[in-house]
Design an enzyme around this catalytic site. Structure first.
Site, PDB file in Angstrom:
ATOM      1  N   GLU A  71      23.059  16.626 101.300  1.00 36.71           N
ATOM      2  CA  GLU A  71      21.801  15.905 101.080  1.00 36.71           C
ATOM      3  C   GLU A  71      21.060  16.517  99.880  1.00 36.71           C
ATOM      4  O   GLU A  71      20.514  15.789  99.038  1.00 36.71           O
ATOM      5  CB  GLU A  71      20.949  15.981 102.353  1.00 36.71           C
ATOM      6  CG  GLU A  71      21.561  15.241 103.545  1.00 36.71           C
ATOM      7  CD  GLU A  71      22.798  15.887 104.162  1.00 36.71           C
ATOM      8  OE1 GLU A  71      22.932  17.138 104.057  1.00 36.71           O
ATOM      9  OE2 GLU A  71      23.638  15.176 104.718  1.00 36.71           O
ATOM     10  N   HIS A  98       8.013  29.041  93.701  1.00 34.26           N
ATOM     11  CA  HIS A  98       8.874  29.296  92.539  1.00 34.26           C
ATOM     12  C   HIS A  98       9.461  28.031  91.931  1.00 34.26           C
ATOM     13  O   HIS A  98       9.668  27.977  90.726  1.00 34.26           O
ATOM     14  CB  HIS A  98      10.049  30.205  92.941  1.00 34.26           C
ATOM     15  CG  HIS A  98       9.630  31.617  93.180  1.00 34.26           C
ATOM     16  ND1 HIS A  98      10.535  32.653  93.235  1.00 34.26           N
ATOM     17  CD2 HIS A  98       8.409  32.172  93.397  1.00 34.26           C
ATOM     18  CE1 HIS A  98       9.885  33.789  93.460  1.00 34.26           C
ATOM     19  NE2 HIS A  98       8.590  33.522  93.567  1.00 34.26           N
TER      20      HIS A  98
HETATM   21  O1  LIG Z   1      29.205  14.438 111.079  1.00 36.85           O
HETATM   22  P1  LIG Z   1      30.134  14.768 109.957  1.00 36.85           P
HETATM   23  O2  LIG Z   1      30.573  13.537 109.229  1.00 36.85           O
HETATM   24  O3  LIG Z   1      31.266  15.647 110.358  1.00 36.85           O
HETATM   25  O4  LIG Z   1      29.331  15.679 108.905  1.00 36.85           O
HETATM   26  C1  LIG Z   1      28.229  15.179 108.184  1.00 36.85           C
HETATM   27  C2  LIG Z   1      27.454  16.297 107.499  1.00 36.85           C
HETATM   28  O5  LIG Z   1      28.286  17.121 106.740  1.00 36.85           O
HETATM   29  C3  LIG Z   1      27.616  17.560 105.573  1.00 36.85           C
HETATM   30  O6  LIG Z   1      28.342  17.190 104.446  1.00 36.85           O
HETATM   31  C4  LIG Z   1      26.285  16.853 105.516  1.00 36.85           C
HETATM   32  O7  LIG Z   1      25.274  17.767 105.828  1.00 36.85           O
HETATM   33  C5  LIG Z   1      26.413  15.792 106.566  1.00 36.85           C
HETATM   34  O8  LIG Z   1      25.193  15.590 107.246  1.00 36.85           O
END
Ligand SMILES: O=P(O)(O)OC[C@H]1O[C@@H](O)[C@H](O)[C@@H]1O
Length: 226
Positions: A71, A98
């Site tokens: 995200e 920062h």
């Molecule tokens: O539920 P699955 O598809 O395994 O994982 C999704 C998460 O994996 C990460 O890339 C992101 O944070 C996303 O929310």
């Protein structure tokens, strides 16, 4: 504040609970989805939220997922967005002081909800420190200004934030030497910045005001620099 919210399935539960918290605190929430915990692809929901912040339609944004990593990556691809991945209060505080983070990313699978709310609260309340940090942000934005095309080769329609940077000067409260520092006028008409004197290293608290004709007034604890 107008706050953009977005998540995938893995951040959906916290998104809904953070939404309630924000509304109860008097903020205006623009929810970009998703609307359930059914598996979806996070770029579809995160990018529009980040774009709303970059375009000025929302003041800030909160994006959520499982880890928060994907995200944050999506949000940071949008010029004008500075998204901080936050996993505790300290990272939220530093993200503001920062990095002047206008978006934060939270991983619902990484932290409990109380921590997530504390992060949101801290990020909402902490001001940008300016000074040397503004100089560094300026360097990030300069890079965007000289690399305006996106990955598809399209030019960004967004204004380059380097147009919004002005220089101000200040007489150090301690050694009385004059030094200059950058001011990002897009950060608001009234700002307080902490600027370390390059001569004696004293940390000056400086009030920066911008009037309607674009004139900057610089005030310190002890004097007005004009
Ligand atoms: O539920 P699955 O598809 O395994 O994982 C999704 C998460 O994996 C990460 O890339 C992101 O944070 C996303 O929310």
């Amino acid at each position: 504040m107008r706050i953009a919210l977005a998540s995938d399935h893995a951040g959906f539960d916290y998104k809904e609970r953070i939404k309630l918290f924000l509304i109860e605190s008097g903020h205006h929430v623009h929810d970009f989805g998703t609307n359930s915990d059914v598996s979806v692809d996070y770029p579809v929901y995160i990018r529009p939220a980040a774009e709303a912040v970059a375009a000025g339609e929302c003041d800030r944004g909160i994006v959520l997922g499982g880890s928060g990593n994907g995200e944050a990556i999506v949000a940071n691809r949008v010029p004008g967005v500075r998204c901080a991945l936050c996993w505790n209060v300290e990272t939220a505080k530093l993200g503001r002081e920062h990095n002047n983070a206008n978006v934060i990313s939270i991983g619902q699978r990484m932290i409990d909800f109380e921590e997530a709310i504390a992060i949101v609260q801290t990020w909402l309340e902490t001001p940008f420190a300016g000074g040397r940090h503004l100089r560094r942000i300026r360097q990030i934005d300069r890079h965007h200004a000289s690399h305006p095309a996106d990955s598809n080769g399209h030019e960004s329609p967004l204004p380059h934030r380097t147009d919004l940077i002005d220089q101000a000067s200040y007489i150090c409260d301690s050694c009385r030497e004059e030094f200059s520092f950058p001011v990002d006028i897009s950060d608001g008409a009234d700002q307080q910045v902490l600027e370390k004197c390059p001569i004696c290293c004293h940390e000056n608290t400086i009030q920066v005001s911008l009037d309607n004709s674009g004139r900057l007034t610089i005030r310190g604890d002890q004097h007005i620099n004009g």
